[in-house]
Structures are given as structure tokens and as C-alpha cells.
Design an enzyme around this catalytic site. Structure first.
Site, mmCIF file in Angstrom:
data_model
loop_
_atom_site.group_PDB
_atom_site.id
_atom_site.type_symbol
_atom_site.label_atom_id
_atom_site.label_comp_id
_atom_site.label_asym_id
_atom_site.label_seq_id
_atom_site.Cartn_x
_atom_site.Cartn_y
_atom_site.Cartn_z
ATOM 1 N N ASP A 79 4.519 14.271 31.200
ATOM 2 C CA ASP A 79 5.249 14.706 32.391
ATOM 3 C C ASP A 79 4.882 13.828 33.577
ATOM 4 O OD1 ASP A 79 6.578 16.000 34.400
ATOM 5 O OD2 ASP A 79 5.357 17.829 34.345
ATOM 6 N N ARG A 120 10.611 24.633 33.021
ATOM 7 C CA ARG A 120 11.506 25.799 33.017
ATOM 8 C C ARG A 120 12.909 25.412 32.545
ATOM 9 N NH1 ARG A 120 10.054 26.697 39.185
ATOM 10 N NH2 ARG A 120 8.220 25.623 38.374
ATOM 11 N N LYS A 132 5.080 12.274 40.110
ATOM 12 C CA LYS A 132 3.762 12.836 40.425
ATOM 13 C C LYS A 132 2.874 11.747 41.025
ATOM 14 C CE LYS A 132 3.422 16.346 36.794
ATOM 15 N NZ LYS A 132 3.260 17.511 37.665
ATOM 16 N N LYS A 187 6.293 25.033 25.226
ATOM 17 C CA LYS A 187 6.724 23.847 25.982
ATOM 18 C C LYS A 187 6.131 22.588 25.350
ATOM 19 C CE LYS A 187 6.214 21.680 30.591
ATOM 20 N NZ LYS A 187 5.746 21.835 31.990
HETATM 21 N N1 BES Z 1 3.441 20.356 33.898
HETATM 22 C C1 BES Z 1 3.466 20.719 35.247
HETATM 23 C C2 BES Z 1 2.529 21.870 35.583
HETATM 24 C C3 BES Z 1 1.066 21.572 35.497
HETATM 25 C C4 BES Z 1 0.399 21.067 36.596
HETATM 26 C C5 BES Z 1 0.362 21.852 34.362
HETATM 27 C C6 BES Z 1 -0.959 20.818 36.514
HETATM 28 C C7 BES Z 1 -0.997 21.608 34.289
HETATM 29 C C8 BES Z 1 -1.646 21.091 35.370
HETATM 30 C C9 BES Z 1 4.881 21.154 35.667
HETATM 31 O O1 BES Z 1 5.920 20.548 34.999
HETATM 32 C C10 BES Z 1 5.016 20.802 37.108
HETATM 33 O O2 BES Z 1 4.927 19.664 37.431
HETATM 34 N N2 BES Z 1 5.199 21.800 37.941
HETATM 35 C C11 BES Z 1 5.278 21.606 39.323
HETATM 36 C C12 BES Z 1 6.326 22.549 39.859
HETATM 37 C C13 BES Z 1 6.661 22.308 41.286
HETATM 38 C C14 BES Z 1 7.433 21.031 41.439
HETATM 39 C C15 BES Z 1 7.480 23.479 41.760
HETATM 40 C C16 BES Z 1 3.914 21.915 39.938
HETATM 41 O O3 BES Z 1 3.240 22.832 39.454
HETATM 42 O O4 BES Z 1 3.506 21.221 40.857
HETATM 43 ZN ZN ZN Z 2 5.478 19.837 33.074
HETATM 44 ZN ZN ZN Z 3 6.534 18.699 35.891
#
Ligand code: BES
Ligand code: ZN
Ligand code: ZN
Length: 497
Positions: A269, A350, A276, A264
Site C-alpha cells: 500500500d 474499504r 504515503k 484484506k
Molecule cells: N493500510 C492502511 C492502514 C494502516 C496504517 C495499517 C498503518 C497499518 C498501519 C490504510 O490503507 C490507510 O492508508 N488508511 C489511511 C486512511 C486515511 C486516508 C483515511 C490511514 O489510516 O491513514
Molecule cells: Zn491499506
Molecule cells: Zn492505504
């Protein structure tokens, strides 16, 4: 990226020119007779006071007029520990810290126990070199002041051995290559989102193609549109910069297996429209650590030339909100034709991995595929910062990865791939949806990816908890850890023998 040189010599330890000469000492060694004469003399008082060695993991520094290096460091090692490789790696990390304190440029490292020539086990030397180089990592900051004052780290490591056998040479080299790859992955990860974008992944890959026997193919936005890669395009919709799908293909003349790695490469992000929280958002520049690991492994593979075909794939973009950005509620169509309802634009990893997996498998027909991604915050909740999550549809592949992980001390913990999680991501209006609620967040993300791999043996490694803030160790500095780089390289080495 600095290139620390590793040399082997059969010279007597006291004649080797270096800023620092290091011996490792068995923690249970007590008699002066057991030591190299230099050590026996230099450590005589430490030994009689009972101050060194003790449990293992201590250092003793002394100065000697009888040796070309003048400074001598003894490092105690617990050779009875369960994970000998990691004990030596940690000793290497400890040595690197002393080198930084003393601003050492040239290091001489005795391979044999207590500085004696016999029994210079190659895997110990390998782990020591790996640990020194991993611990000798620093990222040149963007600070404009004090540039000249900054310690630049080690230039050469000279390994003192009894015989310069092929086994010892290879071991030293494998230690160097693995550590260099992990440091390279850390370097990329350290780069801020404005200095490391999708284009930088592509540029680096193209440079590799020029230097090595690797084929590089870059898909841009136009090709992605033609190929109908709806997932990568969707994640990129709010971005000012086009996405890239980077492919590096190392194909030796003879090979039995094709291994595909997918990382990835989300260079920042923000969450997109499902923005976020501001606090901690800056860490999301690390959301490309999987891609960095894959790119770094490909460079190491090109150097080592194993007897396996290895294909590296990096879907790369940032995830930004703007007027044209992907919205919650939108429905997208992936490369393999599956439709997906977007519940959160923050579950973007994903989306990009799904297209890369489906396209990569169709294009290269690999024998196995491994993806590595900072995919879910839920992986941190499940496993903290000590293990990465491992999902797989193939026992043999999972076992081989666990073996590699044990050897490199990048631990994986198995998590379930189960139809129940696929059920959780069924959508009312599309084939699937990109979020299945909070429960089992890492497992539903893996279930999502499972839709894109068919019957190909596949493993998914969620490194959200280990890509940075990884378990504290002597050879792991603050910031990005490079997690997964050495593990994947180790896996390839075993498969390509
Ligand atoms: N890049 C993040 C996941 C992440 C979070 C990696 C914290 C490292 C530290 C991913 O893209 C994401 O934001 N995932 C969300 C998914 C949710 C919306 C279902 C998450 O984990 O909150
Ligand atoms: Zn991410
Ligand atoms: Zn994300």
C-alpha cells in the site's frame, strides 16, 4: 513452510531420545518429593539455593547421565495466573528460545506437572505445544551468506503423557494446527511486495484446492469488470498487475452454519496518488495480513474438517500511483450499486473489502461474515499495539468472537458502529465518500463497510495495530504476528462442533 511433527509417547521420560528434555514445574513447588526423580536430583541445588522456581517464567538447564536426552530443562509456570492458557503458551515460547540457543532439533516435552505422570491436563499440553511452535518461528531471509549456518528450528516434538487418550491426542493436534496456521500467515506477511502479489494469493489457493477438500474460485480483472466490482478495480487502477478475488469454499456433507471470512489482501500500500510519506512505507507490505490470516485459516479448516461450511474470500491487489491510477475526487460504483467519492486513494482497503463483502454475501448467503483487515492507522492511535478493534452489528457474533479471542490471547476491543459515523461519510455528490475526516477514523471506515453487509450478522476486525509490532510475548517474534489466525480458527472450531 516447515512441518514440525508432534508425537505422543507413554515412555518413561528418562528413556525418551531427544536433544532436549523439558519439564514444566509449578512455581510454588518446593519439596523435592513433589518432583520427577530426574528433576529432584538435577534441581536439588537450585531448590536449596532458592533460585528456582521463583515467580514463574524462569528456566533451569542441567545435564544428566541418567537420561537418554542428556540435556534437561525445567521451566517454571505460574499456574495461579488469570490466563492459564497464555501462561503455558508463554512457557512454550520460552522453551523455543532455549531450543534455538542450543540448536535443538528434537524436543521431548513432559505433559504432567513437575514431570509427574498424574494430572496431564490436555489444555495445558495444547497451549505448551502451541507456544513452542509459535516461538520456534523464523523467516528464512533473503541473505545469500551463512545459509548453512542458519538454525532450522524443531523437527519433532514428543509429548510425554501418562495415557494416550483421544482428548490428549486432539489437544496436541489442535495446538499444532493452530500454531502452524499462524506461522504460515506470518510467512506470507514476511514476503516482500515483489515476491507476494495478488497472483501469489491465487496460486496458493489453487494449490490448496488440489491437496484438500476445498473448492477454489478466482475472479480476475475480466470477471470483475463483468460483475462491476468498481471498488477492487479502482484500487488496482495504478497497478502493473491485475487484481484477484480469491474464494475458497470448504463445504462438509453435513453442516448447520455457513461462516464467511474476508481478509484484506493489499500486498503493498503506497497510498496511490494520495502517496504515503516515504518513511515507514516499506511496512505496507504487511497490508495483506488479513488476507494471509484468512488463507492460513482455510488451510487449517481443510485439515481439521469442522462441521461448518467455511468460505474464505481475499480481495488482493497492490495500491500504486501511475498515470492511470485512481484520483482524489473520482467517483466509483461498487458491486452493490452504491457510488463513492474518493477523498483519499490511500483509504483503499474499504474499497476492496466493500465489493468482496457485497459479492460474497450475495453469492453464499452466509449465516455470519467476519472481515479482518489492517484498515486504519487510527486503530493504532485508539488501541495501540495491544488490542484489535472489533465492530459488529450482532451481539451474539461479537460475544462468540470475544470468547475465541480470550482463549487465544488475541484481544479484541469493541468500538462503535453508529449512525453518526455514517453521517460523517455522506458525500455531496455521491452516496458515500471514502474518508470522513480524521476524527474517529476507524469508526468511519467500519461505517463504510456497514453499507455493504445488509442485515447479515457481521463483524469487522481492524488489526492495523496488532498485525505486526504486537505486544511483546515469548512466542511472538518481531515482525508479523499472525494475529487473528488462531482466533478465527478457534471461533470456527466452536461453531463447527
Ligand atoms: N493500510 C492502511 C492502514 C494502516 C496504517 C495499517 C498503518 C497499518 C498501519 C490504510 O490503507 C490507510 O492508508 N488508511 C489511511 C486512511 C486515511 C486516508 C483515511 C490511514 O489510516 O491513514
Ligand atoms: Zn491499506
Ligand atoms: Zn492505504
Amino acid at each position: 513452510m516447515k512441518d514440525t511433527k508432534v508425537k505422543l509417547t507413554r515412555q518413561a521420560a528418562n528413556t525418551v531420545e531427544a536433544d532436549l528434555l523439558v519439564f514444566w514445574v509449578d512455581k510454588d513447588a518446593g519439596e523435592a518429593d513433589d518432583f520427577h526423580p530426574l528433576l529432584a536430583e538435577g534441581l536439588a541445588l537450585h531448590l536449596s539455593a532458592g533460585d528456582f522456581p521463583k515467580k514463574g517464567g524462569e528456566t533451569a538447564l542441567f545435564y544428566s547421565q541418567d537420561c537418554a536426552a542428556c540435556r534437561v530443562l525445567a521451566v517454571s509456570v505460574d499456574t495461579t495466573s488469570e490466563d492459564e492458557n497464555d501462561t503455558f503458551r508463554q512457557a512454550g515460547g520460552l522453551i523455543a528460545k532455549q531450543c534455538a540457543r542450543l540448536r535443538v532439533k528434537t524436543l521431548a516435552l513432559a505433559a504432567g506437572k513437575n514431570g509427574l505422570a498424574e494430572n496431564p491436563a490436555a489444555n495445558r499440553a495444547q497451549a505448551l505445544i502451541e507456544g513452542v511452535m509459535l516461538g520456534d518461528y523464523r523467516f528464512g531471509t533473503y541473505k545469500t551468506e551463512d545459509k548453512e549456518e542458519e538454525y532450522q528450528g524443531l523437527e519433532t516434538i514428543t509429548l510425554i503423557v501418562a495415557t494416550t487418550s483421544e482428548i490428549m491426542k486432539n489437544a496436541a493436534d489442535e495446538g499444532r494446527v493452530a500454531a502452524r496456521a499462524a506461522c504460515l500467515a506470518r510467512d506470507m506477511a514476511h514476503q516482500p511486495g515483489n515476491y507476494w502479489t495478488a497472483k501469489h494469493f491465487a496460486d496458493y489457493a489453487e494449490k490448496l484446492q488440489k491437496r484438500h477438500r476445498l473448492k477454489c474460485r478466482i475472479l480476475g480483472k475480466k470477471e470483475m469488470k463483468e460483475l462491476k466490482m468498481g471498488g477492487i478495480l479502482a484500487a488496482n487502477q495504478g497497478s502493473a498487475e491485475a487484481p484477484r478475488l480469491v474464494m475458497l469454499d470448504y463445504q462438509p456433507e453435513e453442516y448447520r452454519k455457513t461462516i464467511m471470512l474476508v481478509g484484506k489482501g493489499l500486498t503493498c500500500d503506497t497510498g496511490g496518488i494520495s502517496l504515503k510519506p516515504a518513511e515507514g512505507m516499506q511496512d505496507m507490505k504487511y497490508d495483506m495480513c488479513g488476507g494471509a490470516a484468512v488463507l492460513a485459516v482455510m488451510e487449517a479448516v481443510a485439515e481439521e474438517q469442522p462441521r461448518a461450511r467455511v468460505v474464505g474470500l481475499i480481495p488482493a491487489t497492490d495500491n500504486m500511483p501511475d498515470g492511470g491510477a485512481l484520483k482524489p475526487g473520482d467517483v466509483i460504483t461498487h458491486y452493490n450499486g452504491l457510488t463513492s467519492e474518493i477523498i483519499s486513494t490511500d483509504a483503499e482497503g474499504r474499497l476492496i473489502l466493500a465489493d468482496a463483502l457485497a459479492w460474497g454475501i450475495e453469492t453464499c448467503q452466509p449465516d455470519c461474515v467476519i472481515d479482518i483487515a489492517t484498515l486504519t492507522g487510527a486503530a493504532i492511535i485508539a488501541l495501540g499495539h495491544h488490542h484489535a478493534g472489533l465492530f459488529s452489528n450482532d451481539r451474539e457474533l461479537a460475544d462468540a468472537l470475544q470468547l475465541a479471542a480470550a482463549r487465544t490471547a488475541e484481544p479484541l476491543w469493541p468500538l462503535p458502529l453508529h449512525p453518526a459515523y455514517k453521517k460523517q461519510i455522506k458525500s455531496d455528490i455521491a452516496d458515500i465518500k471514502n474518508v470522513g475526516g480524521r476524527p474517529g477514523g476507524s469508526c468511519t471506515a467500519a461505517a463504510y463497510l456497514h453499507h455493504f453487509v445488509g442485515d447479515t450478522p457481521w463483524a469487522h476486525i481492524d488489526i492495523a495495530g496488532t498485525a505486526w509490532n504486537f505486544t511483546e510475548k515469548e512466542y511472538i517474534p518481531k515482525g508479523p504476528s499472525g494475529f487473528g489466525t488462531r482466533l478465527l480458527l478457534e471461533f470456527i472450531r466452536a461453531e463447527g462442533k
